[in-house]
Motif scaffolding. Structure first.
Motif, PDB file in Angstrom:
ATOM      1  N   LYS A  44       7.781 -35.959  19.821  1.00 26.09           N
ATOM      2  CA  LYS A  44       8.697 -35.056  19.101  1.00 26.09           C
ATOM      3  C   LYS A  44       8.392 -33.766  18.963  1.00 26.09           C
ATOM      4  O   LYS A  44       7.151 -33.182  18.851  1.00 26.09           O
ATOM      5  N   ILE A  45       9.239 -32.790  18.838  1.00 33.55           N
ATOM      6  CA  ILE A  45       8.860 -31.389  18.860  1.00 33.55           C
ATOM      7  C   ILE A  45       8.272 -30.870  17.427  1.00 33.55           C
ATOM      8  O   ILE A  45       8.911 -31.697  16.740  1.00 33.55           O
ATOM      9  N   MET A  46       7.412 -30.021  17.302  1.00 34.15           N
ATOM     10  CA  MET A  46       6.978 -29.492  16.274  1.00 34.15           C
ATOM     11  C   MET A  46       7.479 -28.173  15.953  1.00 34.15           C
ATOM     12  O   MET A  46       8.095 -27.780  15.018  1.00 34.15           O
ATOM     13  N   PHE A  47       6.925 -27.342  16.897  1.00 38.59           N
ATOM     14  CA  PHE A  47       7.433 -25.729  17.019  1.00 38.59           C
ATOM     15  C   PHE A  47       7.542 -25.396  18.189  1.00 38.59           C
ATOM     16  O   PHE A  47       7.287 -25.765  19.153  1.00 38.59           O
ATOM     17  N   PRO A  66       1.351 -22.817  13.475  1.00 38.63           N
ATOM     18  CA  PRO A  66       1.090 -22.353  14.769  1.00 38.63           C
ATOM     19  C   PRO A  66       0.727 -20.758  14.717  1.00 38.63           C
ATOM     20  O   PRO A  66       1.183 -20.273  13.831  1.00 38.63           O
ATOM     21  N   LYS A  67       0.103 -20.422  15.797  1.00 41.98           N
ATOM     22  CA  LYS A  67      -0.026 -18.775  15.958  1.00 41.98           C
ATOM     23  C   LYS A  67       0.108 -18.419  17.306  1.00 41.98           C
ATOM     24  O   LYS A  67      -0.505 -19.063  18.129  1.00 41.98           O
ATOM     25  N   LYS A  71       2.530 -13.899  24.262  1.00 44.83           N
ATOM     26  CA  LYS A  71       3.490 -14.725  24.668  1.00 44.83           C
ATOM     27  C   LYS A  71       2.798 -15.850  25.551  1.00 44.83           C
ATOM     28  O   LYS A  71       3.435 -16.786  25.951  1.00 44.83           O
ATOM     29  N   ALA A  72       1.776 -15.527  26.105  1.00 44.90           N
ATOM     30  CA  ALA A  72       1.019 -16.634  26.912  1.00 44.90           C
ATOM     31  C   ALA A  72       0.033 -17.509  26.220  1.00 44.90           C
ATOM     32  O   ALA A  72      -0.609 -18.400  26.861  1.00 44.90           O
ATOM     33  N   HIS A  73      -0.190 -17.339  24.826  1.00 43.57           N
ATOM     34  CA  HIS A  73      -0.826 -18.295  24.244  1.00 43.57           C
ATOM     35  C   HIS A  73      -0.188 -18.625  22.938  1.00 43.57           C
ATOM     36  O   HIS A  73       0.564 -18.046  22.155  1.00 43.57           O
ATOM     37  N   LEU A  74      -0.132 -19.958  22.473  1.00 37.59           N
ATOM     38  CA  LEU A  74       0.171 -20.600  21.394  1.00 37.59           C
ATOM     39  C   LEU A  74      -0.897 -21.647  20.864  1.00 37.59           C
ATOM     40  O   LEU A  74      -1.088 -22.642  21.488  1.00 37.59           O
ATOM     41  N   ASN A  75      -1.436 -21.179  19.744  1.00 37.71           N
ATOM     42  CA  ASN A  75      -2.597 -22.137  18.969  1.00 37.71           C
ATOM     43  C   ASN A  75      -1.978 -22.915  17.927  1.00 37.71           C
ATOM     44  O   ASN A  75      -0.771 -22.486  17.257  1.00 37.71           O
TER      45      ASN A  75
END
Lengths: 114, 114
Positions: A44-47, A66-67, A71-75
């Motif tokens: 399931k999707i979160m963010f 999320p942070k 645009k190349a990173h999503l932590n």
């Protein structure tokens, strides 16, 4: 070269701890996602972030944050971990959200909370 | 919300046999994705279908989307042990943008016996 890479791949931690999972994509995509796969293999999707802006925020406890520094990173940062947070977390990316654009997934991060 | 039903839930075949996995939606499919998941390898993108009646093939795997865009099938010809894994269908709802989030079926576990 791995298109969508996540670290760590495996993480075992105690209840109450705070942990982060990092994700990077080298596909030049504008949009990145976090999905959660539970013990029953349900995904399931979160963010979702588009060009560093949050566009999808499903019903997720606010312990999950999320942070996106660029645009190349999503932590994904998780505070006060609970047993129920044990799951596989997948990062994904795509071009702008439009039909016809493929969504590419990372290899997953196996989180076990003990 | 869109729900996807996959059948069968699991499948055991002898190497060399053909097999079909189905994915049925309660609503019109605006983008239907097939992924394969192997333990430790994340989700591997197989194919994406958009148009009613569309059919795509890659090596020995063929995916079709019916004319009404509510059902998709994945067919594997002359199965090999390398085809073993969990096959997931995912669909996009109408609208794109903030709705650009894949809803997944619960997966079909394929075992291919040599």
């Amino acid at each position: 070269d791995t298109a969508v890479s996540q670290t760590p791949k495996y993480l075992v931690t105690q209840m109450g701890n705070d942990k982060s999972i990092k994700c990077e994509q080298n596909l030049g995509h504008d949009t990145m996602y976090w999905y959660k796969q539970d013990s029953k293999k349900f995904l399931k999707i979160m963010f979702s972030y588009n060009n560093k802006e949050l566009i999808i925020n499903e019903t997720v406890p606010n312990r999950f944050s999320p942070k996106s520094p660029d645009k190349a990173h999503l932590n994904l940062h998780i505070n006060s971990l609970e047993l129920g947070d044990s799951a596989v977390y997948f990062c994904a990316s795509s071009q702008v959200p439009a039909y016809g654009n493929t969504i590419y997934f990372g290899e997953g991060s196996w989180l076990t909370v003990v | 919300s869109q729900e996807l039903e996959q059948s069968p839930q699991s499948l055991i075949v002898q190497e060399g046999k053909n097999l079909t996995i189905n994915c049925t939606s309660s609503k019109t499919l605006y983008g239907l994705y097939w992924y394969k998941q192997k333990y430790g390898e994340g989700l591997i993108f197989l194919m994406m279908l958009q148009k009613g009646g569309e059919e795509k093939s890659h090596e020995k795997i063929t995916a079709k989307l019916d004319e009404k865009k509510q059902q998709s099938s994945l067919h594997i010809t002359a199965s090999q042990p390398s085809h073993a894994g969990i096959y997931l269908c995912g669909a996009l709802p109408e609208g794109g943008g903030s709705n650009y989030k894949l809803t997944f079926g619960k997966g079909t576990l394929l075992t291919v016996n040599p």
